[in-house]
Every structure is written in structure tokens, then in C-alpha cells.
Write a protein that holds these residues in place. Structure first.
Motif, PDB file in Angstrom:
ATOM      1  N   ARG A  10       0.831  -1.207   0.000  1.00 23.30           N
ATOM      2  CA  ARG A  10       0.000   0.000   0.000  1.00 23.30           C
ATOM      3  C   ARG A  10       0.866   1.259   0.000  1.00 23.30           C
ATOM      4  NH1 ARG A  10       0.535   3.228   3.794  1.00 23.30           N
ATOM      5  NH2 ARG A  10      -0.977   4.588   2.793  1.00 23.30           N
ATOM      6  N   TYR A  11       0.304   2.304  -0.489  1.00 15.92           N
ATOM      7  CA  TYR A  11       0.920   3.635  -0.382  1.00 15.92           C
ATOM      8  C   TYR A  11      -0.222   4.623  -0.550  1.00 15.92           C
ATOM      9  CZ  TYR A  11       0.376   4.537  -5.357  1.00 15.92           C
ATOM     10  OH  TYR A  11      -0.179   4.761  -6.586  1.00 15.92           O
ATOM     11  N   ALA A  12       0.049   5.873  -0.224  1.00 12.59           N
ATOM     12  CA  ALA A  12      -1.008   6.878  -0.352  1.00 12.59           C
ATOM     13  C   ALA A  12      -1.036   7.329  -1.814  1.00 12.59           C
ATOM     14  CB  ALA A  12      -0.734   8.046   0.594  1.00 12.59           C
ATOM     15  N   LYS A  14      -1.441   9.096  -5.143  1.00 16.11           N
ATOM     16  CA  LYS A  14      -1.600  10.528  -5.465  1.00 16.11           C
ATOM     17  C   LYS A  14      -2.543  10.720  -6.639  1.00 16.11           C
ATOM     18  CE  LYS A  14       1.310  11.481  -2.271  1.00 16.11           C
ATOM     19  NZ  LYS A  14       0.782  11.822  -0.961  1.00 16.11           N
ATOM     20  N   GLN A  66      -7.024  18.178  -4.894  1.00 18.23           N
ATOM     21  CA  GLN A  66      -6.387  16.850  -4.907  1.00 18.23           C
ATOM     22  C   GLN A  66      -7.296  15.883  -5.672  1.00 18.23           C
ATOM     23  OE1 GLN A  66      -3.750  15.724  -1.546  1.00 18.23           O
ATOM     24  NE2 GLN A  66      -5.106  17.015  -0.330  1.00 18.23           N
ATOM     25  N   PRO A 154      -5.189   8.436   2.815  1.00 18.20           N
ATOM     26  CA  PRO A 154      -5.718   9.225   3.938  1.00 18.20           C
ATOM     27  C   PRO A 154      -5.381  10.686   3.674  1.00 18.20           C
ATOM     28  CG  PRO A 154      -3.647   8.170   4.558  1.00 18.20           C
ATOM     29  CD  PRO A 154      -3.912   7.793   3.133  1.00 18.20           C
ATOM     30  N   MET A 155      -6.280  11.586   3.996  1.00 15.73           N
ATOM     31  CA  MET A 155      -6.021  12.995   3.669  1.00 15.73           C
ATOM     32  C   MET A 155      -6.542  13.941   4.755  1.00 15.73           C
ATOM     33  SD  MET A 155      -7.326  12.638  -0.245  1.00 15.73           S
ATOM     34  CE  MET A 155      -6.479  13.939  -1.052  1.00 15.73           C
ATOM     35  N   GLU A 156      -5.628  14.846   5.135  1.00 18.32           N
ATOM     36  CA  GLU A 156      -6.026  15.967   5.986  1.00 18.32           C
ATOM     37  C   GLU A 156      -5.987  17.270   5.184  1.00 18.32           C
ATOM     38  OE1 GLU A 156      -4.677  15.015  10.548  1.00 18.32           O
ATOM     39  OE2 GLU A 156      -3.096  15.476   9.135  1.00 18.32           O
ATOM     40  N   GLY A 157      -5.529  17.159   3.950  1.00 19.48           N
ATOM     41  CA  GLY A 157      -5.401  18.343   3.103  1.00 19.48           C
ATOM     42  C   GLY A 157      -6.736  18.727   2.499  1.00 19.48           C
ATOM     43  N   LYS A 196       9.531   2.782   0.276  1.00 20.75           N
ATOM     44  CA  LYS A 196       8.896   3.270   1.495  1.00 20.75           C
ATOM     45  C   LYS A 196       9.917   3.856   2.439  1.00 20.75           C
ATOM     46  CE  LYS A 196       4.533   1.461   2.392  1.00 20.75           C
ATOM     47  NZ  LYS A 196       4.025   2.708   1.873  1.00 20.75           N
ATOM     48  N   ARG A 198      10.472   4.823   6.229  1.00 21.82           N
ATOM     49  CA  ARG A 198       9.964   4.740   7.594  1.00 21.82           C
ATOM     50  C   ARG A 198      11.145   4.808   8.554  1.00 21.82           C
ATOM     51  NH1 ARG A 198       5.795   5.337   5.121  1.00 21.82           N
ATOM     52  NH2 ARG A 198       3.823   4.216   5.437  1.00 21.82           N
TER      53      ARG A 198
HETATM   54  C1  LIG Z   1      -3.604  11.812   8.716  1.00 22.94           C
HETATM   55  C2  LIG Z   1      -2.965  11.802   7.352  1.00 22.94           C
HETATM   56  C3  LIG Z   1      -3.166  12.854   6.480  1.00 22.94           C
HETATM   57  C4  LIG Z   1      -2.647  12.825   5.185  1.00 22.94           C
HETATM   58  N1  LIG Z   1      -2.951  13.818   4.288  1.00 22.94           N
HETATM   59  C5  LIG Z   1      -2.604  13.659   2.974  1.00 22.94           C
HETATM   60  C6  LIG Z   1      -3.095  14.536   1.977  1.00 22.94           C
HETATM   61  O1  LIG Z   1      -3.846  15.472   2.225  1.00 22.94           O
HETATM   62  N2  LIG Z   1      -2.721  14.305   0.684  1.00 22.94           N
HETATM   63  C7  LIG Z   1      -1.911  13.254   0.332  1.00 22.94           C
HETATM   64  O2  LIG Z   1      -1.634  13.085  -0.861  1.00 22.94           O
HETATM   65  N3  LIG Z   1      -1.433  12.408   1.259  1.00 22.94           N
HETATM   66  C8  LIG Z   1      -1.773  12.565   2.564  1.00 22.94           C
HETATM   67  N4  LIG Z   1      -1.338  11.667   3.514  1.00 22.94           N
HETATM   68  C9  LIG Z   1      -0.490  10.556   3.089  1.00 22.94           C
HETATM   69  C10 LIG Z   1       0.922  10.639   3.679  1.00 22.94           C
HETATM   70  O3  LIG Z   1       1.639  11.667   3.063  1.00 22.94           O
HETATM   71  C11 LIG Z   1       1.590   9.272   3.514  1.00 22.94           C
HETATM   72  O4  LIG Z   1       0.830   8.313   4.222  1.00 22.94           O
HETATM   73  C12 LIG Z   1       3.016   9.286   4.053  1.00 22.94           C
HETATM   74  O5  LIG Z   1       3.825  10.133   3.292  1.00 22.94           O
HETATM   75  C13 LIG Z   1       3.602   7.888   4.074  1.00 22.94           C
HETATM   76  O6  LIG Z   1       3.635   7.360   2.777  1.00 22.94           O
HETATM   77  P1  LIG Z   1       2.783   6.086   2.314  1.00 22.94           P
HETATM   78  O7  LIG Z   1       1.483   6.089   3.049  1.00 22.94           O
HETATM   79  O8  LIG Z   1       2.611   6.301   0.846  1.00 22.94           O
HETATM   80  O9  LIG Z   1       3.588   4.871   2.632  1.00 22.94           O
HETATM   81  C14 LIG Z   1      -1.827  11.728   4.804  1.00 22.94           C
HETATM   82  C15 LIG Z   1      -1.607  10.675   5.710  1.00 22.94           C
HETATM   83  C16 LIG Z   1      -2.186  10.697   6.955  1.00 22.94           C
HETATM   84  C17 LIG Z   1      -1.988   9.493   7.864  1.00 22.94           C
END
Ligand SMILES: Cc1cc2nc3c(=O)[nH]c(=O)nc-3n(C[C@H](O)[C@H](O)[C@H](O)COP(=O)(O)O)c2cc1C
Length: 209
Positions: A10-12, A14, A66, A154-157, A196, A198
Motif C-alpha cells: 500500500r501507499y497513499a 496521489k 487533490q 488518507p487525507m487531511e489536506g 517506502k 519509515r
Molecule cells: C492523517 C494523514 C493525512 C494525510 N494527508 C494527505 C493529503 O492530504 N494528501 C496526500 O496526498 N497524502 C496525505 N497523507 C499521506 C501521507 O503523506 C503518507 O501516508 C506518508 O507520506 C507515508 O507514505 P505512504 O502512506 O505512501 O507509505 C496523509 C496521511 C495521513 C496518515
């Protein structure tokens, strides 16, 4: 796949493709999230599941453009209860009594402890407490999505006030705290291949033996 391998996969994302995840994948993720632990078990949050394309478009513009917000299959908006009142707690006591087949009067002590804890907090402290519980659910949802091979960001943005307006959350006594885009990674999302990063085991953990 083992849980650790799923978490490595998994990864966040984009960029998402706009493809739908299956009903089975969605219901497994939602069920795992429903089963999350929370303080006292109260779960003082509500999760809005958005699929409406027009609403997702509006939400994207309230999330700094986004694209995952619009191109997700399902957008989960984790909202907390604006304030926690006695009727929330009474409802929870009734659920316990029903679910465990016990008389509600046996829960008086538990109810008073929970009520005392909540009443000691002012509104902003209650919201901070509720948010912490919602973030535990977010973590469960992330792990469940990984286990299902579903991408999740996950996003707080985003602007919570604008989200609350678009989703009419105020009138429901809710406010948004964090969102989770579920879907499929776009083929050209270069972040998919990024190693990744960490903190190491030695940095992250201090063992007390
Ligand atoms: C609470 C939280 C808020 C986040 N907000 C954003 C966001 O607004 N946009 C985004 O692209 N990624 C966001 N992320 C993703 C993180 O940037 C990402 O989880 C982190 O860099 C680790 O990378 P990975 O999850 O891809 O392994 C957020 C993650 C968390 C846990």
C-alpha cells in the motif's frame, strides 16, 4: 498476502483511475472499520461514504484540488459528533443491554463513569477525544483496504468547514476531521514505485526489558 506484505504494497496514491472497487471489497473495508476499537467502545463518530460524482467534484475543490477526491471509487469522510451528550450514552447503554442480553440497570456504574469522563471535557476537548477515536478507525480502514488490495489515500489536506457545508454536516451535528479516498491507483502514479521511507526499528522503538 501477509499483513506486513499488504502494508508494504500500500501507499497513499496521489492519482487514482476512477475505477470502482467491488461491493465485496467495500463491505469488507467498512465492516473492518466498524469493528475498530474506541475508548469505552462509544465510537463517537460517523463515517460518510460519498460516491456521487457531482459532490465528489465539489469536495475536490475544497481539498486543494487533490484529484484522488474526485477519482476515488468511494470517498470516506470521517466526521465526529459536535458534542457528546447523555442521549448518545443512553443509546450506547441500550445497545450493550440488547447485544449482551443484560438488564440496563446493571450498566449504571459504567454509564456514570463514561458520563463523568465526557462531562469533564469542554466541547473542544470532547472533539479532540472524538477525533482520536476516529483516527483509530482510519487506521483500521487503511489496513483493511491494504488487505483487500484496494488503494487508499488518507487525507487531511482539505478545508473541513467547506466539507461540512457541502455535506450539510452542521445540521446533522457532525464535523469532518479526516478523509480516506478508496479506489485504484492510476497507472501513471509514479509514487507507486517509490521506496517506502519509515523510521528504523531502533529509532522508532525503545525497548524496556
Ligand atoms: C492523517 C494523514 C493525512 C494525510 N494527508 C494527505 C493529503 O492530504 N494528501 C496526500 O496526498 N497524502 C496525505 N497523507 C499521506 C501521507 O503523506 C503518507 O501516508 C506518508 O507520506 C507515508 O507514505 P505512504 O502512506 O505512501 O507509505 C496523509 C496521511 C495521513 C496518515
Amino acid at each position: 498476502m501477509s499483513l506486513v506484505n499488504s502494508l508494504k504494497w500500500r501507499y497513499a496514491a496521489k492519482r487514482m483511475s476512477g475505477e470502482k472497487i467491488s461491493d465485496e471489497q467495500l463491505s469488507t473495508i467498512l465492516e473492518a472499520t466498524r469493528l475498530s476499537a474506541s475508548s469505552f467502545g462509544l465510537q463517537p463518530y460517523t463515517i460518510i461514504v460519498v460516491t456521487n460524482p457531482e459532490i465528489k467534484k465539489q469536495l475536490r475543490s475544497a481539498a486543494y484540488d487533490q484529484s484522488q477526491v474526485e477519482d476515488s471509487s468511494h470517498l470516506l469522510v470521517f466526521t465526529i459528533w459536535n458534542s457528546i451528550n447523555e442521549s448518545h450514552i443512553d443509546e450506547y447503554m441500550m445497545d450493550i443491554a440488547k447485544g449482551r442480553g443484560t438488564d440496563i440497570s446493571t450498566l449504571d456504574g459504567f454509564k456514570q463513569t463514561l458520563l463523568g469522563t465526557v462531562n469533564r471535557l469542554d466541547e473542544s476537548q470532547q472533539q479532540a477525544w472524538a477525533s482520536r477515536q476516529a483516527y483509530i478507525a482510519l487506521g483500521t480502514a487503511l489496513a483493511a483496504a491494504a488487505e483487500q488490495g484496494v488503494d487508499a489515500t488518507p487525507m487531511e489536506g482539505f478545508d473541513p468547514k467547506k466539507f461540512d457545508e457541502i455535506l450539510n454536516l452542521n445540521e446533522k451535528g457532525l464535523r469532518s476531521v479526516v478523509i480516506l479516498a478508496l479506489g485504484k491507483r492510476a497507472e501513471d502514479d509514479s509514487f507507486a514505485e517509490a521506496p517506502k521511507i519509515r523510521r528504523s526499528v531502533n529509532e522508532l522503538y525503545k525497548f524496556v526489558a
